[in-house]
Scaffold this active site. Structure first.
Site, mmCIF file in Angstrom:
data_model
loop_
_atom_site.group_PDB
_atom_site.id
_atom_site.type_symbol
_atom_site.label_atom_id
_atom_site.label_comp_id
_atom_site.label_asym_id
_atom_site.label_seq_id
_atom_site.Cartn_x
_atom_site.Cartn_y
_atom_site.Cartn_z
ATOM 1 N N LYS A 89 0.796 -1.159 -0.159
ATOM 2 C CA LYS A 89 -0.217 0.012 -0.017
ATOM 3 C C LYS A 89 1.040 1.072 0.100
ATOM 4 O O LYS A 89 0.450 2.208 -0.748
ATOM 5 C CB LYS A 89 -1.002 -0.062 1.205
ATOM 6 C CG LYS A 89 -2.160 -1.093 1.075
ATOM 7 C CD LYS A 89 -2.828 -1.299 2.370
ATOM 8 C CE LYS A 89 -3.708 -2.383 2.179
ATOM 9 N NZ LYS A 89 -4.529 -2.957 3.595
ATOM 10 N N GLN A 116 -4.609 -1.710 9.745
ATOM 11 C CA GLN A 116 -4.277 -3.003 9.011
ATOM 12 C C GLN A 116 -4.784 -3.937 10.062
ATOM 13 O O GLN A 116 -4.222 -4.161 11.228
ATOM 14 C CB GLN A 116 -2.860 -3.268 8.729
ATOM 15 C CG GLN A 116 -2.890 -4.636 8.149
ATOM 16 C CD GLN A 116 -3.005 -4.704 6.461
ATOM 17 O OE1 GLN A 116 -3.261 -3.455 5.968
ATOM 18 N NE2 GLN A 116 -3.845 -5.855 6.090
ATOM 19 N N ASP A 141 -11.023 2.952 4.032
ATOM 20 C CA ASP A 141 -11.301 1.558 4.301
ATOM 21 C C ASP A 141 -12.752 0.926 4.213
ATOM 22 O O ASP A 141 -13.189 0.189 3.909
ATOM 23 C CB ASP A 141 -10.607 0.603 5.476
ATOM 24 C CG ASP A 141 -9.464 -0.110 4.924
ATOM 25 O OD1 ASP A 141 -9.152 -0.200 3.665
ATOM 26 O OD2 ASP A 141 -8.691 -0.503 5.776
#
Ligand code: NAD
Length: 280
Positions: free
Chosen positions: A51, A95, A118
């Site tokens: 990412k 994450q 997200d």
């Protein structure tokens, strides 16, 4: 059988993101993404690296907050609060999975909804369920873009989602329903998986079990979206579908790697740029 080439489409999207970033920079805005990584799970570290690298290539500023496995809930919350207030940061992602002693729900809810690129905050989950504008989780968002690229309209189709997690299966089902598909959601407690998959025009599977979907479980000309990522002992990556045999019966199928995975990264970048455009 046609391969749904996520690598190719993701490159196209990433080129477009780069142009959007250049436009924003003319207005003195450089989109910024903060990534929070807790512990030293190698797979999570690899995703964070991918990412960060993708951000750099697109001109997006990114910072990774790497924290030890033993960090407290409060310390993570403090970092998130700091990022919520940081005006150079447009997106914050944590994450997953987090260590067992951490309350994941509280962490995700601490992210300011307008920076939740997200799309895991209940605010964005609710907006997407209601069909309103909000951040769409990158993986199912990428699947819908891939279908669109190949002119596949889920409207009226029987779609079977296998896997019902908050980050993959449930939002996938929501997007398919919003696209007017008839949706079935299967999971570990589904009694006869084959009975459901056999009825499907489109199967989206994100479980994490090698060869879960076999040739005798799908009908002719099925469209297969393989979201699973499994690493074999040989080091090779594979999905949840017996690709060799299922592909022979499919009209369209995603490869693993090179299907949904690269789309996920591209859509995360797109969400970050979307957030930067809304920067106050
Ligand atoms: P998870 O463990 O949170 O959820 C797994 C889901 O699969 C659950 O709903 C469970 O009920 C269901 N399940 C488990 N065994 C099953 C079985 N035998 N039959 C039917 N359903 C079963 O996992 P997750 O985070 O949703 O990830 C799922 C997979 O997708 C993993 O392989 C992960 O690596 C992959 N993934 C890929 C991407 C990508 O970008 N391609 C992104 C996220 C996750």
């Amino acid at each position: 059988m046609t391969l749904l080439d996520g690598k190719k489409l993701s490159n196209k999207i990433r080129d477009n993101v780069k142009l959007e970033v250049q436009k924003l920079q003319k207005n003195n805005i450089t989109p910024g993404l903060a990534v929070v990584l807790v512990g030293n799970d190698p797979a999570s570290a690899a995703y964070v690296n991918m990412k960060s690298k993708a951000c750099k290539e697109s001109g997006i500023y990114s910072i990774a907050h790497e924290m030890p496995e033993t960090i407290s809930q409060d310390n993570i919350l403090e970092i998130i609060e700091m990022m919520n207030k940081n005006t150079n940061i447009d997106g914050i992602l944590v994450q997953l999975p987090l260590p067992k002693h951490i309350d994941t729900t509280e962490i995700l809810e601490a992210i300011a909804p307008h920076k939740d690129v997200d799309g895991f905050h209940p605010y964005n989950v609710g907006r997407v369920v209601a069909g309103l504008d909000g951040f769409i989780p990158a993986t199912p968002y990428g699947v819908m873009e891939l279908l669109k690229e190949y002119d596949i309209d889920p409207k009226g189709k029987n779609v079977c989602i296998v896997g019902a997690s908050n980050i993959v299966g449930k939002p996938m089902a929501t997007l398919m329903l919003n696209a007017n598909a008839t949706v079935e959601i299967c999971h570990i407690y589904t009694k006869d998986l084959k009975a459901h998959t056999l009825n499907a025009d489109i199967i989206c599977v994100g479980v994490g079990v090698v060869n879960l979907i076999k040739e005798d479980m799908v009908k002719d000309d099925v469209i297969i979206i393989d979201i699973g990522i499994n690493r074999l002992e040989s080091g090779k990556l594979t999905g949840d579908v017996d690709f060799e045999n299922v592909s022979k019966k499919s009209s369209y199928i995603t490869p693993v790697p090179g299907g949904v995975g690269p789309m996920t990264i591209a859509m995360l970048l797109e969400n970050t740029v979307k957030s930067a455009k809304n920067r106050k």
